[in-house]
Design a protein around this motif. Structure first.
Motif, PDB file in Angstrom:
ATOM      1  N   ALA A  65      83.154  46.743 160.484  1.00  0.00           N
ATOM      2  CA  ALA A  65      83.670  48.065 160.169  1.00  0.00           C
ATOM      3  C   ALA A  65      84.498  48.615 161.325  1.00  0.00           C
ATOM      4  O   ALA A  65      84.175  48.406 162.498  1.00  0.00           O
ATOM      5  CB  ALA A  65      82.531  49.026 159.856  1.00  0.00           C
ATOM      6  N   SER A  66      85.556  49.348 160.992  1.00  0.00           N
ATOM      7  CA  SER A  66      86.379  50.001 162.000  1.00  0.00           C
ATOM      8  C   SER A  66      86.861  51.346 161.474  1.00  0.00           C
ATOM      9  O   SER A  66      86.871  51.584 160.266  1.00  0.00           O
ATOM     10  CB  SER A  66      87.579  49.131 162.387  1.00  0.00           C
ATOM     11  OG  SER A  66      88.421  48.901 161.269  1.00  0.00           O
ATOM     12  N   GLY A  67      87.243  52.240 162.383  1.00  0.00           N
ATOM     13  CA  GLY A  67      87.765  53.535 161.995  1.00  0.00           C
ATOM     14  C   GLY A  67      86.708  54.558 161.618  1.00  0.00           C
ATOM     15  O   GLY A  67      87.025  55.559 160.959  1.00  0.00           O
ATOM     16  N   MET A  68      85.467  54.336 162.032  1.00  0.00           N
ATOM     17  CA  MET A  68      84.397  55.266 161.712  1.00  0.00           C
ATOM     18  C   MET A  68      83.294  55.188 162.748  1.00  0.00           C
ATOM     19  O   MET A  68      83.216  54.226 163.519  1.00  0.00           O
ATOM     20  CB  MET A  68      83.818  54.980 160.330  1.00  0.00           C
ATOM     21  CG  MET A  68      83.030  53.687 160.273  1.00  0.00           C
ATOM     22  SD  MET A  68      82.331  53.377 158.632  1.00  0.00           S
ATOM     23  CE  MET A  68      81.114  52.134 159.026  1.00  0.00           C
ATOM     24  N   CYS A  77      81.149  44.825 150.678  1.00  0.00           N
ATOM     25  CA  CYS A  77      80.600  45.784 151.619  1.00  0.00           C
ATOM     26  C   CYS A  77      81.079  47.187 151.250  1.00  0.00           C
ATOM     27  O   CYS A  77      82.230  47.371 150.837  1.00  0.00           O
ATOM     28  CB  CYS A  77      81.054  45.422 153.036  1.00  0.00           C
ATOM     29  SG  CYS A  77      80.393  46.467 154.348  1.00  0.00           S
ATOM     30  N   TYR A  78      80.199  48.188 151.400  1.00  0.00           N
ATOM     31  CA  TYR A  78      80.505  49.568 151.036  1.00  0.00           C
ATOM     32  C   TYR A  78      79.988  50.515 152.104  1.00  0.00           C
ATOM     33  O   TYR A  78      78.908  50.305 152.666  1.00  0.00           O
ATOM     34  CB  TYR A  78      79.863  49.894 149.687  1.00  0.00           C
ATOM     35  CG  TYR A  78      79.918  51.353 149.297  1.00  0.00           C
ATOM     36  CD1 TYR A  78      81.063  51.897 148.731  1.00  0.00           C
ATOM     37  CD2 TYR A  78      78.816  52.181 149.484  1.00  0.00           C
ATOM     38  CE1 TYR A  78      81.106  53.234 148.360  1.00  0.00           C
ATOM     39  CE2 TYR A  78      78.852  53.515 149.119  1.00  0.00           C
ATOM     40  CZ  TYR A  78      79.995  54.039 148.553  1.00  0.00           C
ATOM     41  OH  TYR A  78      80.040  55.357 148.185  1.00  0.00           O
ATOM     42  N   ALA A  79      80.755  51.564 152.385  1.00  0.00           N
ATOM     43  CA  ALA A  79      80.348  52.574 153.359  1.00  0.00           C
ATOM     44  C   ALA A  79      80.682  53.962 152.836  1.00  0.00           C
ATOM     45  O   ALA A  79      81.732  54.166 152.217  1.00  0.00           O
ATOM     46  CB  ALA A  79      81.043  52.346 154.695  1.00  0.00           C
ATOM     47  N   ARG A  80      79.791  54.921 153.104  1.00  0.00           N
ATOM     48  CA  ARG A  80      80.015  56.306 152.701  1.00  0.00           C
ATOM     49  C   ARG A  80      79.505  57.243 153.782  1.00  0.00           C
ATOM     50  O   ARG A  80      78.362  57.134 154.211  1.00  0.00           O
ATOM     51  CB  ARG A  80      79.309  56.599 151.373  1.00  0.00           C
ATOM     52  CG  ARG A  80      79.562  58.002 150.843  1.00  0.00           C
ATOM     53  CD  ARG A  80      78.903  58.183 149.495  1.00  0.00           C
ATOM     54  NE  ARG A  80      79.185  59.480 148.924  1.00  0.00           N
ATOM     55  CZ  ARG A  80      78.787  59.884 147.722  1.00  0.00           C
ATOM     56  NH1 ARG A  80      78.086  59.068 146.962  1.00  0.00           N
ATOM     57  NH2 ARG A  80      79.099  61.088 147.290  1.00  0.00           N
ATOM     58  N   SER A  81      80.356  58.175 154.200  1.00  0.00           N
ATOM     59  CA  SER A  81      79.991  59.124 155.241  1.00  0.00           C
ATOM     60  C   SER A  81      78.968  60.125 154.722  1.00  0.00           C
ATOM     61  O   SER A  81      79.159  60.728 153.658  1.00  0.00           O
ATOM     62  CB  SER A  81      81.225  59.864 155.742  1.00  0.00           C
ATOM     63  OG  SER A  81      80.860  60.912 156.620  1.00  0.00           O
ATOM     64  N   ASN A  82      77.897  60.314 155.484  1.00  0.00           N
ATOM     65  CA  ASN A  82      76.906  61.326 155.136  1.00  0.00           C
ATOM     66  C   ASN A  82      77.440  62.737 155.341  1.00  0.00           C
ATOM     67  O   ASN A  82      76.933  63.690 154.750  1.00  0.00           O
ATOM     68  CB  ASN A  82      75.644  61.138 155.974  1.00  0.00           C
ATOM     69  CG  ASN A  82      74.911  59.857 155.657  1.00  0.00           C
ATOM     70  OD1 ASN A  82      74.916  59.383 154.526  1.00  0.00           O
ATOM     71  ND2 ASN A  82      74.270  59.287 156.672  1.00  0.00           N
ATOM     72  N   ARG A  83      78.469  62.861 156.160  1.00  0.00           N
ATOM     73  CA  ARG A  83      79.008  64.169 156.522  1.00  0.00           C
ATOM     74  C   ARG A  83      80.140  64.611 155.601  1.00  0.00           C
ATOM     75  O   ARG A  83      80.121  65.722 155.068  1.00  0.00           O
ATOM     76  CB  ARG A  83      79.511  64.129 157.970  1.00  0.00           C
ATOM     77  CG  ARG A  83      79.843  65.501 158.545  1.00  0.00           C
ATOM     78  CD  ARG A  83      78.572  66.243 158.899  1.00  0.00           C
ATOM     79  NE  ARG A  83      78.856  67.489 159.602  1.00  0.00           N
ATOM     80  CZ  ARG A  83      77.937  68.330 160.026  1.00  0.00           C
ATOM     81  NH1 ARG A  83      76.650  68.055 159.852  1.00  0.00           N
ATOM     82  NH2 ARG A  83      78.292  69.446 160.653  1.00  0.00           N
ATOM     83  N   GLN A 127      92.051  55.021 159.466  1.00  0.00           N
ATOM     84  CA  GLN A 127      91.283  54.960 158.261  1.00  0.00           C
ATOM     85  C   GLN A 127      90.152  53.944 158.409  1.00  0.00           C
ATOM     86  O   GLN A 127      90.237  53.043 159.222  1.00  0.00           O
ATOM     87  CB  GLN A 127      92.174  54.604 157.060  1.00  0.00           C
ATOM     88  CG  GLN A 127      92.757  53.206 157.111  1.00  0.00           C
ATOM     89  CD  GLN A 127      94.053  53.145 157.897  1.00  0.00           C
ATOM     90  OE1 GLN A 127      94.301  53.942 158.806  1.00  0.00           O
ATOM     91  NE2 GLN A 127      94.896  52.170 157.560  1.00  0.00           N
ATOM     92  N   VAL A 128      89.125  54.104 157.580  1.00  0.00           N
ATOM     93  CA  VAL A 128      87.994  53.197 157.599  1.00  0.00           C
ATOM     94  C   VAL A 128      88.404  51.879 156.959  1.00  0.00           C
ATOM     95  O   VAL A 128      88.997  51.856 155.880  1.00  0.00           O
ATOM     96  CB  VAL A 128      86.794  53.788 156.853  1.00  0.00           C
ATOM     97  CG1 VAL A 128      85.654  52.779 156.771  1.00  0.00           C
ATOM     98  CG2 VAL A 128      86.329  55.061 157.540  1.00  0.00           C
ATOM     99  N   GLN A 129      88.047  50.784 157.627  1.00  0.00           N
ATOM    100  CA  GLN A 129      88.304  49.450 157.095  1.00  0.00           C
ATOM    101  C   GLN A 129      87.036  48.612 157.174  1.00  0.00           C
ATOM    102  O   GLN A 129      86.313  48.657 158.168  1.00  0.00           O
ATOM    103  CB  GLN A 129      89.427  48.753 157.858  1.00  0.00           C
ATOM    104  CG  GLN A 129      90.802  49.336 157.601  1.00  0.00           C
ATOM    105  CD  GLN A 129      91.893  48.546 158.270  1.00  0.00           C
ATOM    106  OE1 GLN A 129      91.874  48.361 159.484  1.00  0.00           O
ATOM    107  NE2 GLN A 129      92.835  48.061 157.474  1.00  0.00           N
ATOM    108  N   LEU A 130      86.780  47.838 156.121  1.00  0.00           N
ATOM    109  CA  LEU A 130      85.629  46.953 156.050  1.00  0.00           C
ATOM    110  C   LEU A 130      86.128  45.550 155.730  1.00  0.00           C
ATOM    111  O   LEU A 130      86.894  45.368 154.784  1.00  0.00           O
ATOM    112  CB  LEU A 130      84.658  47.404 154.961  1.00  0.00           C
ATOM    113  CG  LEU A 130      84.144  48.846 155.043  1.00  0.00           C
ATOM    114  CD1 LEU A 130      83.315  49.175 153.812  1.00  0.00           C
ATOM    115  CD2 LEU A 130      83.321  49.046 156.310  1.00  0.00           C
TER     116      LEU A 130
END
Length: 117
Positions: A24-27, A95-101, A1-4
Motif C-alpha cells: 500500500a502507498s499514499g495512505m 486487496c481492499y482498503a477503506r479509511s476509518n476517518r 492517491q492510495v494505491q494497492l
C-alpha cells in the motif's frame, strides 16, 4: 492517491500453501480497514478476510482455520497466508482498503490463484 498492488499468486497443488502480499502507498496504513476479497470465474466477489485498524480479524466461513490475514505496518504491507488450499479456492484475489476517518477506499488490480493437480 492510495494505491494497492497485490503479488504472490500462482499455481499450487491441493493441500499446498501460498502467501499473498498487498503493498500500500499514499495512505497512513494503520488508520485503514484492510481486507482480502476474491472472485471465482462466473461468481460474485466475496469477502475472504478482514483486518481492522486496531488488529481485529474476521474470516469468511469457507476459509476459517485455513487462512490468516496480517499486516506489517513498517512496510505498509498486508498479507494473506493460505494453507490447506482446495480447488474451490481458485479465484482472483483482491486487496481492499477503506479509511476509518474519511471513508476513502481503494482496490488493487488482483492476483490469480489457481489450485489444481
Amino acid at each position: 492517491q492510495v494505491q494497492l498492488v497485490e503479488s504472490g499468486g500462482g499455481l499450487v497443488q491441493p493441500g499446498g500453501s501460498l502467501r499473498l502480499s498487498c503493498a500500500a502507498s499514499g495512505m497512513t496504513f494503520n488508520t485503514y480497514r484492510m481486507a482480502w476479497y476474491r472472485q471465482a470465474p462466473g461468481k460474485g466477489r466475496e469477502l475472504v478476510a478482514l483486518l481492522t485498524s486496531n488488529g481485529g480479524t474476521n474470516y469468511g466461513d469457507s476459509v476459517k482455520g485455513r487462512f490468516t490475514i496480517s499486516r506489517d505496518s513498517a512496510k505498509n504491507t498486508l498479507y494473506l497466508q493460505m494453507d490447506s488450499l482446495e480447488p474451490e479456492d481458485t479465484a482472483v484475489y483482491y486487496c481492499y482498503a477503506r479509511s476509518n476517518r474519511s471513508g476513502r477506499e481503494a482496490w488493487g488490480q488482483g492476483t490469480l490463484v489457481t489450485v489444481s493437480s
